[in-house]
Design an enzyme around this catalytic site. Structure first.
Site: not given
Length: 450
Positions: A21-22
């Site tokens: 996600h990051e």
């Protein structure tokens, strides 16, 4: 399954999902020309940190594993050298900011597609969509369904496995839609959607319909014994054939399971056969709390004829391109269903008891890992979809909240005021705390209820 095993696989799962996600945010920021100061997995004071790349981005591992963040150069958060001001997030065009923020959830959806693609390429072993004998006075029994019937489609959607049957019946039940069931033999029946007590959606969809999974008759022969179970304490051994209880014959293993569960902490006189010789043992099933009720368990498993169960299994697999299409379709289907469930919770049409928190996710992570890599990857794909959907909700502090601000900026031609974002942040924090409180409360109820 040990607590350490559960914890390790929970951290592995969260680590994979958070990093992906990051990294979506990080990669989009780099492509947009925005300087990234820190990439953190977890929250709190860093346990480990190192600097990498021409911008000397700080990569950190922090102690609180429930998330992570990417910190970008931003004039609103501190002084920025004039030579680097053009690389600040706040100076990026609104469309670039939208791309950077949306890239996190998008990365989760792409991860789910890759996982489903890999699973469909490898082949997913699953139970065939065969149903057992419907209980009397249920819609399935009234429609003439019988043990051994194989379901081909539910409401026009193919169901190659029993899990697909379960999911599509669940979706139709939640929506209150009529159920059109097509069988492999060409028959088609329509069932009325059941009235649900929505604390347990799956049980309250399938059970009132009378749709049960087909289970072959299992011989009442003990195959395994739990180390701390009542059966081992009483003196049973693998290979013992159970015959009767208190003089009443019980024909199969399923019958014994029902009988034992119905007699928690009550002594039972069991007649059995060991190496052709009759014998008798009195056993008291352990009382175990399960879904708020006391049930009996003795810690014994049946002797399984693998050939019988092999005929009940199927494998779902596709070529590379078809697997990619199926993986994308599966991700879309689960995303829509997750969003629909969230909406029905907000409207009060579905109980908040169906909301799961980190304790339940950790438990599922451990269980799926114990079942093998296929089960664990399927679990990761499902949670990745949920994480992507959750982050797109228009709640301040989430990615969806920031996207809401940027869409407002596109429509009005000016950024949302700092005061508005401050108030929104407080509202978002309150909503997220309430959501986490509900989820943790449900987790604790499930744990305490067995």
């Amino acid at each position: 399954m040990s607590v350490l095993h559960t914890l390790v696989w929970f951290l592995v799962a969260i680590g994979i999902l958070v990093v992906v996600h990051e990294f979506g945010h990080y990669l989009a920021a780099r492509l947009a020309g925005v300087k990234v100061l820190r990439f953190s997995v977890g929250f709190g004071k860093p346990l480990l940190s190192w600097r990498v790349g021409p911008d000397q981005t700080e990569w950190t591992l922090s102690p609180l594993p429930l998330g992570g963040y990417v910190k970008m150069l931003d004039e609103r958060e501190g002084e920025v050298p004039a030579a680097e001001a053009h690389r600040s997030f706040n100076r990026a065009t609104v469309w670039r900011r939208i791309g950077i923020v949306a890239a996190g959830p998008l990365a989760n959806f792409l991860l789910a597609i890759v996982f489903y693609w890999a699973l469909f390429m490898h082949g997913l072993p699953a139970m065939k969509p065969l149903i057992g004998e419907p209980p009397l006075n249920t819609p399935a029994a009234a429609a003439g369904l019988a043990a051994g019937d194989e379901i081909r489609r539910v409401n026009g959607i193919d169901t190659p496995t029993f899990q697909d049957v379960r999911l599509n019946l669940l979706r139709a039940g939640v929506a209150g839609e009529p159920l059109q069931i097509e069988l492999v033999d060409g028959r088609s029946v329509q069932l009325a959607p059941p009235a649900m007590r929505d604390e347990n959606l799956e049980q309250d969809t399938l059970r009132p319909l009378g749709i049960v999974r087909y289970d072959p008759v299992i011989e009442p022969v003990i195959g395994s014994l739990a180390a701390d179970g009542a059966a081992l304490r009483a003196g049973f051994k693998p290979g013992d054939r159970l015959l009767a209880v208190d003089g009443k014959a019980v024909a199969d293993w399923q019958g014994w399971v029902k009988l034992i569960r119905a007699h928690p902490a009550k002594p039972l006189r069991i007649e059995f056969e060991r190496q052709g010789q009759p014998a008798v043992i009195t056993i008291t099933p352990d009382a175990v709390s399960e879904a708020g009720q006391q049930v009996g368990k003795i810690g014994a498993g049946p002797q399984i004829d693998e050939a019988v169960f092999a005929g009940l299994m199927t494998e779902v697999s596709y070529g590379p391109l078809e697997a990619l299409w199926q993986g994308t379709a599966k991700t879309w289907e689960m995303s829509v269903f997750t969003l629909e469930m969230m909406g029905r919770m907000v409207l009060g049409q579905v109980s908040w008891k169906n909301l799961s928190g980190p304790l339940t996710i950790a438990d599922y992570a451990g269980q799926s890992a114990a079942l093998g890599w296929i089960s664990f990857v399927g679990f990761l794909a499902l949670v990745s979809v949920s994480l992507g959907v959750l982050n797109l909700l228009p709640v301040p502090l989430l990615d969806g909240g920031h996207l809401m601000y940027y869409v407002a900026e596109v429509l009005t031609g000016r950024p949302v005021s700092e005061r508005t974002m401050e108030i929104g942040g407080r509202i978002g924090m309150t909503l997220l705390l309430l959501l986490m409180s509900f989820a943790l409360f449900n987790d604790l109820q499930r744990l305490l209820g067995g």
